[in-house]
Design an enzyme around this catalytic site. Sequence first.
Site, PDB file in Angstrom:
ATOM      1  N   TYR A 189      -0.856   7.964   5.032  1.00 49.63           N
ATOM      2  CA  TYR A 189      -0.088   8.096   3.790  1.00 49.63           C
ATOM      3  C   TYR A 189       0.555   9.478   3.719  1.00 49.63           C
ATOM      4  CZ  TYR A 189      -2.456   3.806   2.170  1.00 49.63           C
ATOM      5  OH  TYR A 189      -2.937   2.521   2.031  1.00 49.63           O
ATOM      6  N   HIS A 209      -7.093   0.134   9.646  1.00 46.15           N
ATOM      7  CA  HIS A 209      -5.991  -0.147   8.716  1.00 46.15           C
ATOM      8  C   HIS A 209      -5.324  -1.507   8.960  1.00 46.15           C
ATOM      9  CE1 HIS A 209      -3.089   2.364   6.057  1.00 46.15           C
ATOM     10  NE2 HIS A 209      -3.022   1.097   5.710  1.00 46.15           N
ATOM     11  N   SER A 233      -2.046  -3.558  -3.063  1.00 48.91           N
ATOM     12  CA  SER A 233      -0.827  -3.864  -3.841  1.00 48.91           C
ATOM     13  C   SER A 233      -1.147  -4.940  -4.875  1.00 48.91           C
ATOM     14  CB  SER A 233       0.349  -4.271  -2.950  1.00 48.91           C
ATOM     15  OG  SER A 233       0.839  -3.162  -2.240  1.00 48.91           O
ATOM     16  N   PRO A 234      -2.155  -4.721  -5.708  1.00 48.29           N
ATOM     17  CA  PRO A 234      -2.615  -5.776  -6.624  1.00 48.29           C
ATOM     18  C   PRO A 234      -1.599  -6.121  -7.709  1.00 48.29           C
ATOM     19  CG  PRO A 234      -3.659  -3.676  -7.163  1.00 48.29           C
ATOM     20  CD  PRO A 234      -2.923  -3.478  -5.865  1.00 48.29           C
ATOM     21  N   LEU A 235      -0.605  -5.235  -7.912  1.00 48.42           N
ATOM     22  CA  LEU A 235       0.392  -5.519  -8.944  1.00 48.42           C
ATOM     23  C   LEU A 235       1.723  -5.959  -8.332  1.00 48.42           C
ATOM     24  CD1 LEU A 235      -0.480  -2.453 -11.196  1.00 48.42           C
ATOM     25  CD2 LEU A 235      -1.033  -4.850 -11.648  1.00 48.42           C
ATOM     26  N   GLY A 236       1.706  -6.192  -7.038  1.00 51.99           N
ATOM     27  CA  GLY A 236       2.934  -6.647  -6.366  1.00 51.99           C
ATOM     28  C   GLY A 236       3.601  -5.557  -5.553  1.00 51.99           C
TER      29      GLY A 236
HETATM   30  N1  LIG Z   1      -4.544  -1.682   3.415  1.00 58.12           N
HETATM   31  C1  LIG Z   1      -3.234  -1.740   3.413  1.00 58.12           C
HETATM   32  O1  LIG Z   1      -2.585  -2.133   4.409  1.00 58.12           O
HETATM   33  C2  LIG Z   1      -2.504  -1.301   2.172  1.00 58.12           C
HETATM   34  C3  LIG Z   1      -1.115  -1.557   2.040  1.00 58.12           C
HETATM   35  C4  LIG Z   1      -0.488  -1.169   0.860  1.00 58.12           C
HETATM   36  C5  LIG Z   1      -1.219  -0.546  -0.152  1.00 58.12           C
HETATM   37  N2  LIG Z   1      -2.553  -0.290   0.017  1.00 58.12           N
HETATM   38  C6  LIG Z   1      -3.357   0.346  -1.051  1.00 58.12           C
HETATM   39  O2  LIG Z   1      -3.156  -0.378  -2.255  1.00 58.12           O
HETATM   40  C7  LIG Z   1      -2.830   0.540  -3.288  1.00 58.12           C
HETATM   41  C8  LIG Z   1      -2.001  -0.117  -4.359  1.00 58.12           C
HETATM   42  O3  LIG Z   1      -0.825  -0.670  -3.824  1.00 58.12           O
HETATM   43  P1  LIG Z   1       0.639  -0.166  -4.244  1.00 58.12           P
HETATM   44  O4  LIG Z   1       0.543   1.226  -4.701  1.00 58.12           O
HETATM   45  O5  LIG Z   1       1.552  -0.546  -3.135  1.00 58.12           O
HETATM   46  O6  LIG Z   1       1.103  -1.149  -5.386  1.00 58.12           O
HETATM   47  P2  LIG Z   1       0.554  -1.757  -6.763  1.00 58.12           P
HETATM   48  O7  LIG Z   1      -0.764  -1.204  -7.113  1.00 58.12           O
HETATM   49  O8  LIG Z   1       0.714  -3.208  -6.646  1.00 58.12           O
HETATM   50  O9  LIG Z   1       1.663  -1.221  -7.750  1.00 58.12           O
HETATM   51  C9  LIG Z   1       1.768   0.129  -8.073  1.00 58.12           C
HETATM   52  C10 LIG Z   1       2.927   0.270  -9.045  1.00 58.12           C
HETATM   53  O10 LIG Z   1       2.579  -0.361 -10.247  1.00 58.12           O
HETATM   54  C11 LIG Z   1       2.813   0.496 -11.328  1.00 58.12           C
HETATM   55  N3  LIG Z   1       1.680   0.371 -12.265  1.00 58.12           N
HETATM   56  C12 LIG Z   1       0.363   0.542 -11.978  1.00 58.12           C
HETATM   57  N4  LIG Z   1      -0.396   0.319 -13.092  1.00 58.12           N
HETATM   58  C13 LIG Z   1       0.485   0.005 -14.079  1.00 58.12           C
HETATM   59  C14 LIG Z   1       0.334  -0.310 -15.446  1.00 58.12           C
HETATM   60  N5  LIG Z   1      -0.864  -0.394 -15.993  1.00 58.12           N
HETATM   61  N6  LIG Z   1       1.463  -0.562 -16.168  1.00 58.12           N
HETATM   62  C15 LIG Z   1       2.698  -0.503 -15.601  1.00 58.12           C
HETATM   63  N7  LIG Z   1       2.901  -0.202 -14.297  1.00 58.12           N
HETATM   64  C16 LIG Z   1       1.800   0.043 -13.550  1.00 58.12           C
HETATM   65  C17 LIG Z   1       2.854   1.904 -10.795  1.00 58.12           C
HETATM   66  O11 LIG Z   1       3.788   2.550 -11.623  1.00 58.12           O
HETATM   67  P3  LIG Z   1       4.162   4.112 -11.634  1.00 58.12           P
HETATM   68  O12 LIG Z   1       4.885   4.301 -10.349  1.00 58.12           O
HETATM   69  O13 LIG Z   1       5.050   4.219 -12.816  1.00 58.12           O
HETATM   70  O14 LIG Z   1       2.917   4.907 -11.762  1.00 58.12           O
HETATM   71  C18 LIG Z   1       3.249   1.707  -9.349  1.00 58.12           C
HETATM   72  O15 LIG Z   1       4.646   1.868  -9.197  1.00 58.12           O
HETATM   73  C19 LIG Z   1      -2.095   1.664  -2.551  1.00 58.12           C
HETATM   74  O16 LIG Z   1      -2.022   2.823  -3.332  1.00 58.12           O
HETATM   75  C20 LIG Z   1      -2.938   1.792  -1.322  1.00 58.12           C
HETATM   76  O17 LIG Z   1      -4.073   2.608  -1.631  1.00 58.12           O
HETATM   77  C21 LIG Z   1      -3.194  -0.667   1.151  1.00 58.12           C
END
Ligand SMILES: NC(=O)c1ccc[n+]([C@@H]2O[C@H](COP(=O)([O-])OP(=O)(O)OC[C@H]3O[C@@H](n4cnc5c(N)ncnc54)[C@H](OP(=O)(O)O)[C@@H]3O)[C@@H](O)[C@H]2O)c1
Length: 291
Positions: free
Chosen positions: A56, A134, A214-217
Site C-alpha cells: 500500500y 496477499h 472492499s466491503p462497501l464496494g
Molecule cells: N486483500 C486484498 O486484496 C484487498 C484488496 C482491496 C482492499 N483491501 C482492504 O480492504 C479495505 C477496504 O477496502 P476499500 O478501501 O477498497 O473500500 P471500501 O471499504 O469498500 O470503501 C471505502 C470507501 O467508502 C467510503 N466510506 C467508508 N465508510 C463510509 C461511511 N460510513 N459513509 C460513507 N462513506 C464511507 C470511504 O469514504 P472516504 O473516502 O470519504 O473516507 C471510502 O472512499 C482496504 O482499506 C484494504 O485494507 C484488501
Amino acid sequence: MSTNALRKLGPYTTTSIGLGCMPLSLENNLGVEKGVETIHAALDAGCRHLDTAWAYYESGKEPGANERLVRQALSTWDGPREEVIVASKVGHFRNFTDGVPTWGQDARPERLIHDAHESLENLGVDAIDLLYMHRPDPKVDYAESIEAMKQLADEGVAKTIGISNASVEQIDIARSILGDKLVAVQNQYSPVYRSTRDILDYCAKLGLAFVCWSPLGGYRRAVDESKFEPFKQVATKHGVSYQQVILAWELAQGEHVFTIPGAHRPQTILDSLHASVLELSAEEMELLNRG
Ligand SMILES: NC(=O)c1ccc[n+]([C@@H]2O[C@H](COP(=O)([O-])OP(=O)(O)OC[C@H]3O[C@@H](n4cnc5c(N)ncnc54)[C@H](OP(=O)(O)O)[C@@H]3O)[C@@H](O)[C@H]2O)c1
C-alpha cells in the site's frame, strides 16, 4: 457494547469492524497528518483491528508507506496499544510504469520472506499479529508460497497467518501446510460482489475467520449503484447511513465474519463503526440477502 462488536479471530478477540488503512496511502490520499488523525479517531472510538499491507503505497513513495503510517499512528496514540491487532500482507507490489498504477503479484518464497522482514521493520514490531499472503501468484506453485508463509510463522516473524483472494482449493492447500497457524481468509465481499459467498460459508465450516475486503464496494466506487437500493431503503427506516446497513448485513452472515471498511477521513470510519450496534430484523436480512 453489542454482542457483535467483539469476535474471535484465531487467538485474538478483536472488533468485528476494523479500519482498512489502504486509502490512507494510495492515490488521492489526504496526507500523513490526516492519515494519523483517521487512525487515531478509529482507535479512540474502540476499533482494535487495523488492516495494512507492504504494497500500500503510491507513486513516488517507498513500499511499506502504509505500514509506516500505521506505526506512526500507534506510537503517537495514548490508548492501550496491546489491545490492537495489526494485519499486514505480502506478495503484491505496485507498478507505476505505464502512467496508470496497477498491481502485480510476486509470491515467490524468497520474495515473501524478504518483504515480510521489511514489514516487520516498517511496523516496528518483533512479530506481526496476522500476516496474509496477499494474492495467489499464477507463476508460483501455491503450496510453495504457503511453505514460505509457514517458515515465517515458524521463525516467529508472524504470530498467525492468513490468506487472501483464495479459492476453496487454495484454502485446503493452506490448511494442510499451516495447520492451526492459518486463522483467516480475506476475500472481496460486498453487495456488489457476492460471488465469494461459498468461501464465506466454507470458512464457517472450518472455524476460520472470513474478512470482507472492499466491503462497501471499493474506494474508487466504479460499481453498479442500483445494488445499494435495498440497503438505502433499510437505512432510511433506521435513520442511519446505508454504509452502516451494508456492514451490519455482512456481520450478520456469521459470527466468523469481520469487515474492514476503508476511509480517507475520521468522519467515514466513525460512522462505519456504529454498524456493530445496528440490529437488522429477519425481514430486512431476507430483503438484503436477495441481492
Ligand atoms: N486483500 C486484498 O486484496 C484487498 C484488496 C482491496 C482492499 N483491501 C482492504 O480492504 C479495505 C477496504 O477496502 P476499500 O478501501 O477498497 O473500500 P471500501 O471499504 O469498500 O470503501 C471505502 C470507501 O467508502 C467510503 N466510506 C467508508 N465508510 C463510509 C461511511 N460510513 N459513509 C460513507 N462513506 C464511507 C470511504 O469514504 P472516504 O473516502 O470519504 O473516507 C471510502 O472512499 C482496504 O482499506 C484494504 O485494507 C484488501
